[in-house]
Enzyme design. Structure first.
Site, PDB file in Angstrom:
ATOM      1  N   ARG A  11       6.128   8.325   0.078  1.00 39.89           N
ATOM      2  CA  ARG A  11       6.259   7.036  -0.624  1.00 39.89           C
ATOM      3  C   ARG A  11       5.992   7.222  -2.111  1.00 39.89           C
ATOM      4  O   ARG A  11       6.888   7.100  -2.921  1.00 39.89           O
ATOM      5  CB  ARG A  11       5.307   5.988  -0.005  1.00 39.89           C
ATOM      6  CG  ARG A  11       5.693   4.552  -0.356  1.00 39.89           C
ATOM      7  CD  ARG A  11       5.161   4.109  -1.703  1.00 39.89           C
ATOM      8  NE  ARG A  11       3.712   4.250  -1.788  1.00 39.89           N
ATOM      9  CZ  ARG A  11       3.053   4.228  -2.931  1.00 39.89           C
ATOM     10  NH1 ARG A  11       3.690   4.068  -4.079  1.00 39.89           N
ATOM     11  NH2 ARG A  11       1.737   4.392  -2.947  1.00 39.89           N
ATOM     12  N   ASP A  12       4.779   7.578  -2.519  1.00 41.25           N
ATOM     13  CA  ASP A  12       4.505   7.787  -3.948  1.00 41.25           C
ATOM     14  C   ASP A  12       5.322   8.972  -4.459  1.00 41.25           C
ATOM     15  O   ASP A  12       5.815   8.969  -5.593  1.00 41.25           O
ATOM     16  CB  ASP A  12       2.999   8.013  -4.178  1.00 41.25           C
ATOM     17  CG  ASP A  12       2.509   7.430  -5.493  1.00 41.25           C
ATOM     18  OD1 ASP A  12       3.255   7.498  -6.480  1.00 41.25           O
ATOM     19  OD2 ASP A  12       1.376   6.904  -5.540  1.00 41.25           O
ATOM     20  N   HIS A  15       8.850   8.628  -6.225  1.00 40.18           N
ATOM     21  CA  HIS A  15       9.015   8.559  -7.685  1.00 40.18           C
ATOM     22  C   HIS A  15       9.349   9.932  -8.255  1.00 40.18           C
ATOM     23  O   HIS A  15      10.230  10.078  -9.090  1.00 40.18           O
ATOM     24  CB  HIS A  15       7.706   8.097  -8.350  1.00 40.18           C
ATOM     25  CG  HIS A  15       7.320   6.683  -8.065  1.00 40.18           C
ATOM     26  ND1 HIS A  15       8.063   5.613  -8.484  1.00 40.18           N
ATOM     27  CD2 HIS A  15       6.254   6.152  -7.408  1.00 40.18           C
ATOM     28  CE1 HIS A  15       7.469   4.477  -8.107  1.00 40.18           C
ATOM     29  NE2 HIS A  15       6.371   4.785  -7.446  1.00 40.18           N
ATOM     30  N   SER A 165      -3.762   3.172 -10.272  1.00 42.52           N
ATOM     31  CA  SER A 165      -2.333   3.459 -10.467  1.00 42.52           C
ATOM     32  C   SER A 165      -2.065   4.327 -11.688  1.00 42.52           C
ATOM     33  O   SER A 165      -1.129   5.124 -11.692  1.00 42.52           O
ATOM     34  CB  SER A 165      -1.555   2.153 -10.634  1.00 42.52           C
ATOM     35  OG  SER A 165      -1.920   1.227  -9.660  1.00 42.52           O
ATOM     36  N   HIS A 192      -7.139   4.912  -3.698  1.00 47.06           N
ATOM     37  CA  HIS A 192      -5.890   5.626  -4.007  1.00 47.06           C
ATOM     38  C   HIS A 192      -5.975   6.107  -5.454  1.00 47.06           C
ATOM     39  O   HIS A 192      -6.164   5.297  -6.356  1.00 47.06           O
ATOM     40  CB  HIS A 192      -4.708   4.661  -3.822  1.00 47.06           C
ATOM     41  CG  HIS A 192      -3.367   5.202  -4.220  1.00 47.06           C
ATOM     42  ND1 HIS A 192      -2.467   5.709  -3.303  1.00 47.06           N
ATOM     43  CD2 HIS A 192      -2.760   5.298  -5.431  1.00 47.06           C
ATOM     44  CE1 HIS A 192      -1.355   6.089  -3.941  1.00 47.06           C
ATOM     45  NE2 HIS A 192      -1.507   5.852  -5.228  1.00 47.06           N
ATOM     46  N   HIS A 194      -4.727   8.680  -8.874  1.00 40.85           N
ATOM     47  CA  HIS A 194      -3.739   9.514  -9.563  1.00 40.85           C
ATOM     48  C   HIS A 194      -4.487  10.501 -10.443  1.00 40.85           C
ATOM     49  O   HIS A 194      -5.622  10.260 -10.845  1.00 40.85           O
ATOM     50  CB  HIS A 194      -2.754   8.661 -10.368  1.00 40.85           C
ATOM     51  CG  HIS A 194      -1.681   8.075  -9.495  1.00 40.85           C
ATOM     52  ND1 HIS A 194      -0.466   8.663  -9.302  1.00 40.85           N
ATOM     53  CD2 HIS A 194      -1.681   6.955  -8.719  1.00 40.85           C
ATOM     54  CE1 HIS A 194       0.256   7.935  -8.450  1.00 40.85           C
ATOM     55  NE2 HIS A 194      -0.455   6.888  -8.080  1.00 40.85           N
ATOM     56  N   TYR A 283       0.790   1.618 -17.445  1.00 40.45           N
ATOM     57  CA  TYR A 283       1.815   1.898 -16.439  1.00 40.45           C
ATOM     58  C   TYR A 283       2.709   3.055 -16.866  1.00 40.45           C
ATOM     59  O   TYR A 283       3.099   3.127 -18.041  1.00 40.45           O
ATOM     60  CB  TYR A 283       2.738   0.682 -16.302  1.00 40.45           C
ATOM     61  CG  TYR A 283       2.270  -0.359 -15.343  1.00 40.45           C
ATOM     62  CD1 TYR A 283       2.365  -0.165 -13.975  1.00 40.45           C
ATOM     63  CD2 TYR A 283       1.757  -1.563 -15.803  1.00 40.45           C
ATOM     64  CE1 TYR A 283       1.947  -1.143 -13.100  1.00 40.45           C
ATOM     65  CE2 TYR A 283       1.335  -2.546 -14.930  1.00 40.45           C
ATOM     66  CZ  TYR A 283       1.431  -2.329 -13.568  1.00 40.45           C
ATOM     67  OH  TYR A 283       1.022  -3.287 -12.708  1.00 40.45           O
TER      68      TYR A 283
END
Lengths: 336, 336
Positions: A11-12, A15, A165, A192, A194, A283
């Site tokens: 899923r991630d 990207h 995120s 979660h 990053h 973002y």
């Protein structure tokens, strides 16, 4: 202590491979994850169900086909889907559930849990394990996160995630957020990460120590920005720290080596750009706009991203990037 | 608090590019490091002065030429060299000093500081800032490291490093080692990390909190195994944590992007092999032998590395790898 590892490679990682996953790739990865004893793994467009679009990137293969393939390989692992209200629909969730998905993660900006209420309720009514997923959690103060997590819990979420995120958090940021949630909530808590600041695994360990029982990772760190906590590394380190994950490490490493490494389109490194995204706390979708604006106004894209980060701009406020660039350029001209 | 960052891209990174650095590459990197205000950076063969050999890998360019080029670009940064007694000689150290090097790091296995006594004394007599560098520090108990560090200090070392050569440590391992040294020593303390368990930066922060004032990194993490703490990421995170490094972040990122990224021969990822090296806590030079032995005896290389790690094998004991492989294979045959 038993921890629940959830792998988001499919899923991630979408990207990172520009939404090009094929049925064969998903089948091979799912087979490996299932054989490795990873309890949950997620399959969706990078931006969740229904994400395939010109705006978010077209999927090469219909995600429902990918989900179906993943489910068919599972004997013990359970498949999760991500849904961002406004991108995915209730129909998307129903379709996924009918394919045998067992978990739904409803993702909203950290201050907007309320737009997930109906989706959480639907997921519960479909019999799915139901998660509220608070994105860009570094942007809100602790009290706000507690308030929003309680909303998710009140809608019926069984797990609430703190989601970094932008890869902007450091361990103390994680500890204070997860600890506050552990005090305020009855439900379970997830984290979660990053890796933009090279702290994904350290942050994950901080989350576990503060009370998180669900932790995300991706094989070879495949994911947006600088990628996620690397699942196979996390499994090894958690074992060293005495946590039970039920994961067969060699099997997982083989899957990462044999299935994921060959499909990567670029290495999952911390580049100058992904570092600045984490440092500024913005973002990743802002990057391209900042680069365009920097060129247009003859300034450094990093100054724009840092300023936009200070202003706590959120997705949808891309216009602000050009305003900021214009302001920075005009200020610079004043100084001889 | 002021911290001293030492960049090892042009020394530990030598492993990653198979000792192929050119004068032009070193000049460009040195220029960038100097302009970024990085106080120290190291230039040597990956295995230190005199490392160029069939056994350790032949350097494309004489390291003295590389050192000379680096020194010529420095107006504020100072150049360091690494020397492993037994590989490099006193003459090598004298040659480096005559080129304008300002720091010498004398590296020994964590239990063998005594073989560095004469080199430490020589480095002091040459007027160099002098460092004792305890490699594979994860292998020795705390008391042993304290004993060995005190030896280095008694020879004249002004800084003693805890060096996690295998990337095998977790923050608590670092904290207990550095804290014990801080109590036992008068001199300054340094820490050098590898990222095999994805904890290089978290370990470095733990070291600083426990009293280390010298910390190593490499641009783009370029180094042996899974690479080092990524210097530019460390600079950003240390700034966020309120430490002074004197580093110009943008300039350093530009150097990493424009000079180092283009010369990398493979991405600096955590592969299955580098993960197992860190997990088992063994020298990276053992990997190829373990792979050969695994093939010869039809077993999993990871089982060999784990066993060799348990036995605390050190460099020079490569024969042990084949013995272990044979034992593992014969045991397996007994079980039907």
């Amino acid at each position: 202590m038993k921890l629940n590892v959830l792998d988001v490679t499919l899923r991630d990682g979408s990207h990172s491979v520009r939404h090009s996953f094929t049925v064969e790739q998903v089948r091979a990865a799912a087979k490996g994850l299932n054989a490795s004893g990873v309890p949950y793994f997620e399959v969706s467009h990078g931006d969740g169900l229904g994400g395939s679009s010109l705006q978010y990137g077209l999927s090469k293969t219909d995600e429902l086909k990918l989900i179906e393939a993943a489910v068919s390989e599972c004997t013990t692992s359970q498949v999760s889907v991500l849904l961002l209200p406004g991108i995915g629909t209730k129909e998307d969730l129903q379709s996924a559930a009918s394919l045998g998905v067992k978990m739904a993660r409803i993702a909203t900006h950290v201050t907007e849990a309320d737009i997930g209420a109906q989706h959480i309720e639907l997921a519960r009514s479909l019999g799915l394990k139901t998660v509220g997923f608070l994105m860009m959690s570094h942007m809100a103060p602790v009290e706000k996160i507690v308030e929003q997590a309680k909303l998710f819990e009140s809608y019926g979420a069984e797990i609430v995630y703190v989601t970094d995120s932008a890869g902007a958090m450091l361990p103390k940021d994680v500890t204070e957020r997860i600890s506050a949630l552990r005090q305020a909530l009855q439900c379970e808590i997830g984290f979660h990460a990053h890796n933009n600041l090279s702290m994904a695994l350290a942050n994950t360990i901080a989350a576990i120590k503060a009370g998180a029982t669900y932790v995300d990772g991706s094989m070879r760190a495949l994911g947006a920005g600088a990628g996620n906590t690397q699942t196979e590394v996390m499994a090894a380190v958690l074992e060293r720290l005495g946590y039970e994950t039920g994961i067969d490490l060699y099997n997982l490493i083989d899957t990462a080596n044999d299935v994921i490494a060959p499909l990567m389109q670029q290495p999952q490194e911390i580049t100058g750009s992904s570092l600045i995204l984490g440092y500024a706390g913005v973002y990743s979708s802002f990057l391209l706009h900042a680069q365009n604006a920097a060129e247009q106004f003859g300034i450094d894209e990093r100054d724009i991203l840092m300023k936009v980060g200070e202003m706590k701009a959120v997705g949808g406020q891309e216009d602000l990037i050009y305003e900021v660039a214009q302001n920075l350029a005009s200020k610079r001209e004043v100084v001889p």
